[in-house]
Scaffold this active site. Structure first.
Site, PDB file in Angstrom:
ATOM      1  N   HIS A  34      45.646  38.280  44.305  1.00 38.54           N
ATOM      2  CA  HIS A  34      46.205  38.761  43.035  1.00 38.54           C
ATOM      3  C   HIS A  34      45.212  39.801  42.518  1.00 38.54           C
ATOM      4  CE1 HIS A  34      43.161  36.160  41.323  1.00 38.54           C
ATOM      5  NE2 HIS A  34      43.705  35.100  41.896  1.00 38.54           N
ATOM      6  N   HIS A  37      41.367  39.151  42.674  1.00 41.03           N
ATOM      7  CA  HIS A  37      40.709  39.445  43.958  1.00 41.03           C
ATOM      8  C   HIS A  37      40.534  40.958  44.134  1.00 41.03           C
ATOM      9  CE1 HIS A  37      42.853  35.559  45.039  1.00 41.03           C
ATOM     10  NE2 HIS A  37      41.623  35.270  45.384  1.00 41.03           N
ATOM     11  N   GLN A 149      34.035  35.860  37.453  1.00 40.08           N
ATOM     12  CA  GLN A 149      33.557  35.031  36.345  1.00 40.08           C
ATOM     13  C   GLN A 149      34.592  33.953  35.986  1.00 40.08           C
ATOM     14  OE1 GLN A 149      30.544  35.157  35.165  1.00 40.08           O
ATOM     15  NE2 GLN A 149      30.807  33.793  33.421  1.00 40.08           N
ATOM     16  N   GLN A 154      30.859  28.381  39.621  1.00 39.18           N
ATOM     17  CA  GLN A 154      30.567  28.834  40.991  1.00 39.18           C
ATOM     18  C   GLN A 154      29.523  29.953  40.970  1.00 39.18           C
ATOM     19  OE1 GLN A 154      33.567  29.142  44.270  1.00 39.18           O
ATOM     20  NE2 GLN A 154      33.649  31.257  43.597  1.00 39.18           N
ATOM     21  N   ARG A 188      46.629  29.548  42.414  1.00 34.86           N
ATOM     22  CA  ARG A 188      47.346  28.294  42.153  1.00 34.86           C
ATOM     23  C   ARG A 188      48.448  28.447  41.109  1.00 34.86           C
ATOM     24  NH1 ARG A 188      41.951  25.817  43.201  1.00 34.86           N
ATOM     25  NH2 ARG A 188      42.210  24.479  45.030  1.00 34.86           N
TER      26      ARG A 188
HETATM   27  P1  AMP Z   1      39.475  32.319  45.554  1.00 32.89           P
HETATM   28  O1  AMP Z   1      40.304  33.039  46.572  1.00 32.89           O
HETATM   29  O2  AMP Z   1      40.272  31.592  44.525  1.00 32.89           O
HETATM   30  O3  AMP Z   1      38.379  31.491  46.180  1.00 32.89           O
HETATM   31  O4  AMP Z   1      38.718  33.457  44.742  1.00 32.89           O
HETATM   32  C1  AMP Z   1      37.948  34.425  45.399  1.00 32.89           C
HETATM   33  C2  AMP Z   1      37.158  35.176  44.371  1.00 32.89           C
HETATM   34  O5  AMP Z   1      38.046  35.766  43.430  1.00 32.89           O
HETATM   35  C3  AMP Z   1      36.203  34.265  43.580  1.00 32.89           C
HETATM   36  O6  AMP Z   1      34.976  34.946  43.375  1.00 32.89           O
HETATM   37  C4  AMP Z   1      36.947  34.066  42.284  1.00 32.89           C
HETATM   38  O7  AMP Z   1      36.098  33.802  41.185  1.00 32.89           O
HETATM   39  C5  AMP Z   1      37.615  35.420  42.128  1.00 32.89           C
HETATM   40  N1  AMP Z   1      38.738  35.317  41.203  1.00 32.89           N
HETATM   41  C6  AMP Z   1      39.740  34.405  41.226  1.00 32.89           C
HETATM   42  N2  AMP Z   1      40.554  34.579  40.170  1.00 32.89           N
HETATM   43  C7  AMP Z   1      40.052  35.604  39.456  1.00 32.89           C
HETATM   44  C8  AMP Z   1      40.438  36.265  38.244  1.00 32.89           C
HETATM   45  N3  AMP Z   1      41.504  35.901  37.561  1.00 32.89           N
HETATM   46  N4  AMP Z   1      39.674  37.298  37.818  1.00 32.89           N
HETATM   47  C9  AMP Z   1      38.579  37.685  38.507  1.00 32.89           C
HETATM   48  N5  AMP Z   1      38.162  37.106  39.649  1.00 32.89           N
HETATM   49  C10 AMP Z   1      38.885  36.080  40.110  1.00 32.89           C
END
Ligand code: AMP
Length: 282
Positions: A34, A37, A149, A154, A188
């Protein structure tokens, strides 16, 4: 753009980039992209010469009964988005490439920072995160690694791991991307039905309530938390996991809201566990 699913092939390609003097930027993800990312990838493209994105749904950070099997995946679309944006390398290992038979080494950040907030309700989650990110850092050897953030804990845990283990790279935190109505973007969110999608707004709204209480001069954590919780509970599908106000760097709870502060919420909307947060210096 080159796509690798083997560790050694990626390491070899990146060693050539490094010899060419390229600054390497790394964006670890679990895919199903999204705009959150994409914002990390854009930042990496702006700040470095060679951008590596990993797409790996890491089983060791999911607890028993969590959504590892059903976690949304769409590799074809993700690769297209990376290509269009100008990402240089995508790493898409199978679980067996990252954790071959007999694999048994884990990296764990101990102490309060991993036991509070999400660590309290997801035991072992951060051990899975630090272990896989450590492996990915060893494989990619980035100069800069970009994290959202949105997952504030994390970022705090990984930043501590990098400092504690004297790793030769810098973690770059990037702002939370939101839908127009304020919902923090998350892979999610696709689990939510139409009613839950509306009710999920209570997370970001509770943070706005905290922000306006702070503007009005309120500094008592408990009073702010009470009002945030009361608002979240107006959603019939909401079950609160936590609503906490903590110091941003060590994530310990505070009674009086001053300094570099993180307001953090985790709420189950129906079957979907969502998180959101707001950082403020007061
Ligand atoms: P994930 O695929 O959920 O493991 O996320 C991969 C990276 O994208 C992680 O560093 C998350 O913190 C970041 N991320 C997920 N959602 C958002 C968001 N809404 N805004 C900024 N970064 C995000």
């Amino acid at each position: 753009m080159q796509v690798f699913n083997e560790i050694n092939a990626l390491k070899h390609a990146l060693s050539i980039e490094r010899k060419d003097g390229k600054k390497i930027g790394f964006v670890p993800t679990m895919g199903f992209f999204h705009d959150g990312h994409m914002s990390l990838m854009k930042e990496a493209i702006n700040e470095t010469d060679c951008v590596v994105v990993s797409i790996f749904v890491n089983p060791t950070q999911f607890g028993p009964g969590e959504d590892f099997e059903s976690y949304p995946r769409n590799m074809e679309r993700d690769l297209k988005l990376c290509e269009e944006l100008g990402v240089h390398y995508v790493f898409t290992p199978e679980v067996s490439e990252m954790y071959p038979a007999g694999y048994s080494t884990f990296v764990e950040c101990e102490g309060g920072i991993t036991h509070t907030l999400c660590g309290a309700s997801r035991p072992g989650h951060f051990k899975g995160v630090t272990s896989v990110v450590n492996k990915l850092f060893n494989i990619v050897e980035p100069d800069l690694a970009f994290f959202g953030q949105k997952d504030a804990q994390q970022v705090a845990v990984l930043d501590k791991m990098v400092r504690d283990l004297n790793m030769n790279l810098k973690i770059i935190p990037c702002p939370i991307m939101r839908e127009n109505d304020g919902l923090a973007m998350s892979s999610r969110n696709v689990y939510l039905n139409a009613i839950e999608r509306k009710e999920a707004l209570v997370l970001s709204e509770s943070l706005k309530i905290a922000s306006s209480l702070i503007q009005d001069g309120e500094r008592n954590s408990n009073k702010i938390i009470e009002q945030m919780k009361a608002h979240i509970m107006t959603a019939s599908s909401a079950v609160i996991d936590y609503v906490q106000i903590v110091e941003n760097d060590n994530l310990s709870d505070i009674d009086t809201v001053v300094g570099d502060v993180l307001f953090a919420v985790a709420v189950r909307i129906g079957k979907t566990r969502l998180i959101d947060n707001m950082r403020m210096t007061i």
